[in-house]
Structures are given as C-alpha cells and as structure tokens.
Design an enzyme around this catalytic site. Structure first.
Site, PDB file in Angstrom:
ATOM      1  N   TRP A 173       0.891  -1.167  -0.014  1.00 15.22           N
ATOM      2  CA  TRP A 173      -0.009   0.035  -0.095  1.00 15.22           C
ATOM      3  C   TRP A 173       0.797   1.272  -0.117  1.00 15.22           C
ATOM      4  O   TRP A 173       0.603   2.227  -0.683  1.00 15.22           O
ATOM      5  CB  TRP A 173      -1.021  -0.127   1.170  1.00 15.22           C
ATOM      6  CG  TRP A 173      -1.951  -1.133   0.773  1.00 15.22           C
ATOM      7  CD1 TRP A 173      -2.018  -2.409   1.735  1.00 15.22           C
ATOM      8  CD2 TRP A 173      -2.919  -1.449   0.019  1.00 15.22           C
ATOM      9  NE1 TRP A 173      -3.186  -3.015   1.376  1.00 15.22           N
ATOM     10  CE2 TRP A 173      -3.557  -2.612   0.105  1.00 15.22           C
ATOM     11  CE3 TRP A 173      -3.166  -0.645  -1.259  1.00 15.22           C
ATOM     12  CZ2 TRP A 173      -4.523  -3.034  -0.502  1.00 15.22           C
ATOM     13  CZ3 TRP A 173      -4.232  -1.040  -1.979  1.00 15.22           C
ATOM     14  CH2 TRP A 173      -4.962  -2.199  -1.689  1.00 15.22           C
ATOM     15  N   ASP A 198      -1.097   6.648   6.465  1.00 16.79           N
ATOM     16  CA  ASP A 198      -2.149   5.822   5.879  1.00 16.79           C
ATOM     17  C   ASP A 198      -2.483   4.794   7.483  1.00 16.79           C
ATOM     18  O   ASP A 198      -1.577   4.305   7.672  1.00 16.79           O
ATOM     19  CB  ASP A 198      -2.078   5.181   5.031  1.00 16.79           C
ATOM     20  CG  ASP A 198      -2.968   4.082   4.446  1.00 16.79           C
ATOM     21  OD1 ASP A 198      -3.868   3.722   5.232  1.00 16.79           O
ATOM     22  OD2 ASP A 198      -2.773   3.497   3.338  1.00 16.79           O
ATOM     23  N   LYS A 235     -12.204  -1.454   7.366  1.00 17.42           N
ATOM     24  CA  LYS A 235     -11.564  -2.570   8.119  1.00 17.42           C
ATOM     25  C   LYS A 235     -11.826  -2.486   9.655  1.00 17.42           C
ATOM     26  O   LYS A 235     -12.435  -3.191  10.260  1.00 17.42           O
ATOM     27  CB  LYS A 235      -9.904  -2.449   8.128  1.00 17.42           C
ATOM     28  CG  LYS A 235      -9.423  -2.710   6.582  1.00 17.42           C
ATOM     29  CD  LYS A 235      -8.332  -2.029   6.333  1.00 17.42           C
ATOM     30  CE  LYS A 235      -8.013  -2.202   4.817  1.00 17.42           C
ATOM     31  NZ  LYS A 235      -8.211  -3.278   4.105  1.00 17.42           N
TER      32      LYS A 235
END
Ligand SMILES: Cc1ncc(COP(=O)(O)O)c(C=O)c1O
Length: 360
Positions: free
Chosen positions: A101, A171, A195
């Site tokens: 990511w 992030d 999530k």
C-alpha cells in the site's frame, strides 16, 4: 443464524450490536418514517448523524480543534493522489515504503513531483520496519509519508520516523481506533473505514487546518481539493451517507467500551494469544520480526504450501473464514480488528493446536 469468525483483512467484521441497531432502524430511522439510505443528506436528521459522528471521532481520538475531519469517498487509494495534489507545494516528497500500500502511494505520487524512497523493507518481503531514526529527509520535502500498519505483511510502526521537522502523513486504514494516537504528531492522517470502522465507501481524512489551502497542484479536481470538502463540511456533493451513519454507530460503540486506551488493552491481550501460540508452535510460524508485529494483521505459515491450503480449507469448514494470506505472501493471515471477539482468537488457536496434533 450462524455467524462465522471472519478473519478477513477488509471488509471485515463489524460489532454485532451495531449491525442489529442498524437493522432495527432500517425502515424507520427515529420516527422519520424512512431509513437513512432514503434520506436527503441535507435533512436535519442526517445533519445530526454526520455532526455526531464527527464529534464522537474527535472525542475518541482527542483530535485538536485546529484539525478538520473530512468524510470522503474514493477509498484510501484515491488519497494516494489527493495527498500530493494538495500538499506538494515544492513538488517534493519522501516516502517510506514498508509494503504494497505504501508502494502504491509512492508510485502514484510520482505523477505529481519528485518522490524519494528514503527507506524500504522490500529486501525481506516487508517483514520488518526499517530504522527510521536518521533518514535522508529531503530539505525541501513537502511531507514524509508512511503506511502506519501494513495490512498485507502484518508490520506496524511502534516508533514514528524522525521527519526532521517535516510534516508526517500516515495511512492508518488498518489500525485506526485500535489504540490511542497523538494526532499532533501528524499533518494528515487518513483511513479507509472498511477494516476497523464501517462499510466500504467512506475514507476519513484528519488534516491540520494550515494544510488546507487553495494552493494545490494545477489541474486538481474540485472534488479532490481538501478546501472544497472542508468548506462544505464534507457535504459538497452527496456523501456516502449510510456508511457515515454506520461509522457513527461504531464510534459510539467504542466510546461505550471505554475508548481507545481500553481498545489497546483488549487488542494487546487478543493478539498475544495468537502470537504466543505461534512462538511455541512446532508447525506454525509468524512471518514478522517480533518487535514490529501488528496488533491487527497476523500472517503465519507452516512452510509447506499444500499444508497451508489444507489448513485454510479445514479452518473454513470449522467456521474460521478468510484466513488465506495475501496472494503476494502466501500462507495464512488472521486479521483481528476491533470487532473480532477475543473468543474468536481463542477458538482459532484451539483449532490450530488440533490441526498441529493431527498433522505432526
Ligand atoms: C493500509 C491500506 N491502505 C490502503 C488500502 C486501499 O484501500 P481502498 O480499497 O479503500 O482504496 C488498503 C486496503 O486494503 C490498506 O490495507
């Protein structure tokens, strides 16, 4: 009703209490005669939903007044572009690449300026966090970027990088609200909610006010400009209203459980059950160096791909689902976010012990 223990990396389990409450309000939200999905985002009822959600998130994370909270769309991935478009005044940024990511964010940012990879752990399949105490931070860097918790590899920053005075951007998609965060350490924190918080379709950006300006890269779409969204209080266009409503319920739920200090305590105990077993097992082995282990994502292997596949299959049959590791790592991964009950992890470990005995 048979609910399974869902170890998915995301979308993932939500608190049952929240789902039941939402079900109760599906046809008639608080006497309005309509559900939240059917409601104008300009209505009084929705205004209260979004304002309460923001207030509860601010309280949970202790967000200072000089930070704005934006509820946006486009997922975490859209922020890979929005961040450089809004923050790259000098067109220079430094990225710490600790997983897929972070790498995607690093690659996307390259479209907008000079982007330096100042540290990486790719040499060992991202199984550790590099030493970030004295990195070659660029003098004119607009920001330093990290992915705080690496969902795929199961590593996490226990200590923040020394950015030498530059703005830190993080992030936190896969560990937000799992433990307290000192928001002031960051210029910008963002997370896709699917999530640890709510349904896919919402990304939350927490950004220091002085970073919200009209001085963005030429060609930045109106919708991607933080100032547009901040000025309109996240209501520039139709927001992901139902998703925000569920996020708001999860915030309330976490407050009721005792807030983020309490979540940290619960998550540490819960993860320890699995890590202690992995450390003592003769069959299963964790793939991350102990000092950088995530509380949320726990990858492990047997060392034999066929046995891994057998484990995943038998686990699924026993009601422990989505344990297959990411395709780039193989093996297994148990994502044990806030809503995974401790009992789910205890039962998984019991099952792993049984599997180990049968396959010794
Ligand atoms: C840490 C992290 N960042 C970004 C993403 C991408 O999120 P989205 O699908 O919302 O773009 C994910 C998704 O799994 C993730 O785990």
């Amino acid at each position: 009703m048979a609910r399974v223990y869902n170890f998915s990396a995301g979308p993932s389990m939500l608190p049952e209490e929240v789902l039941k409450e939402a079900a109760d309000e599906m046809l008639d939200y608080k006497g309005t005669g309509m559900g939240v999905m059917e409601m104008s985002h300009r209505s009084k009822a929705f205004e209260e939903i979004i304002e309460t959600a923001e207030a509860d998130l601010r309280e949970l994370m202790n967000i200072p007044d000089n930070y704005k909270v934006l509820f946006l769309q486009g997922g975490a991935s859209q922020q890979f572009a929005a961040i450089p478009m809004n923050l790259m005044k000098n067109k220079v940024a430094d990225y710490i690449v600790t997983g897929q990511w972070a790498k995607k964010a690093y690659e996307e940012a390259q479209k907008y300026g000079k982007v330096n990879k100042i540290a990486t752990s790719e040499d060992k399949t991202f199984s550790y966090i590099p030493d970030c105490s004295d990195l070659p931070i660029s003098e004119d860097a607009d920001y330093v970027y990290i992915c705080h918790n690496n969902t795929i590899y199961g590593t996490t920053f226990k200590k923040l990088p020394n950015t030498k005075g530059k703005i830190l951007v993080a992030d936190m998609s896969s560990d937000i609200l799992s433990q307290p965060v000192n928001v002031e350490d960051y210029g910008l924190i963002y997370f896709g909610v699917q999530k640890n918080v709510g349904p896919a379709g919402v990304v939350v950006v927490i950004i220091r006010e002085d970073l919200i300006t009209d001085d963005v890269l030429e060609g930045t779409p109106t919708m991607l400009k933080y100032k547009t969204q901040a000025d309109a209080k996240s209501l520039y266009n139709t927001p992901p209203a139902y998703g925000i409503y569920i996020c708001g319920k999860v915030f309330k739920h976490l407050k009721k459980l005792g807030g983020l200090e309490k979540m940290k305590e619960i998550n540490e105990k819960k993860a320890k059950i699995l890590y202690d077993f992995l450390d003592s097992s003769k069959l299963f082995k964790g793939t991350v160096v102990p000092e950088d282990r995530s509380l949320m994502n726990v990858p492990f292997v047997t060392g034999d791909a066929d046995l891994d596949a057998k484990f995943v299959k038998e686990a699924t049959e026993a009601g422990f689902v989505n344990l297959k590791g990411h395709r780039t790592v193989g093996g297994m991964r148990a994502s044990i976010y806030n809503a995974m009950p401790t009992e789910g992890v205890e039962k998984l470990v019991e099952f792993m012990k049984k599997f180990e005995a049968e396959n010794a």
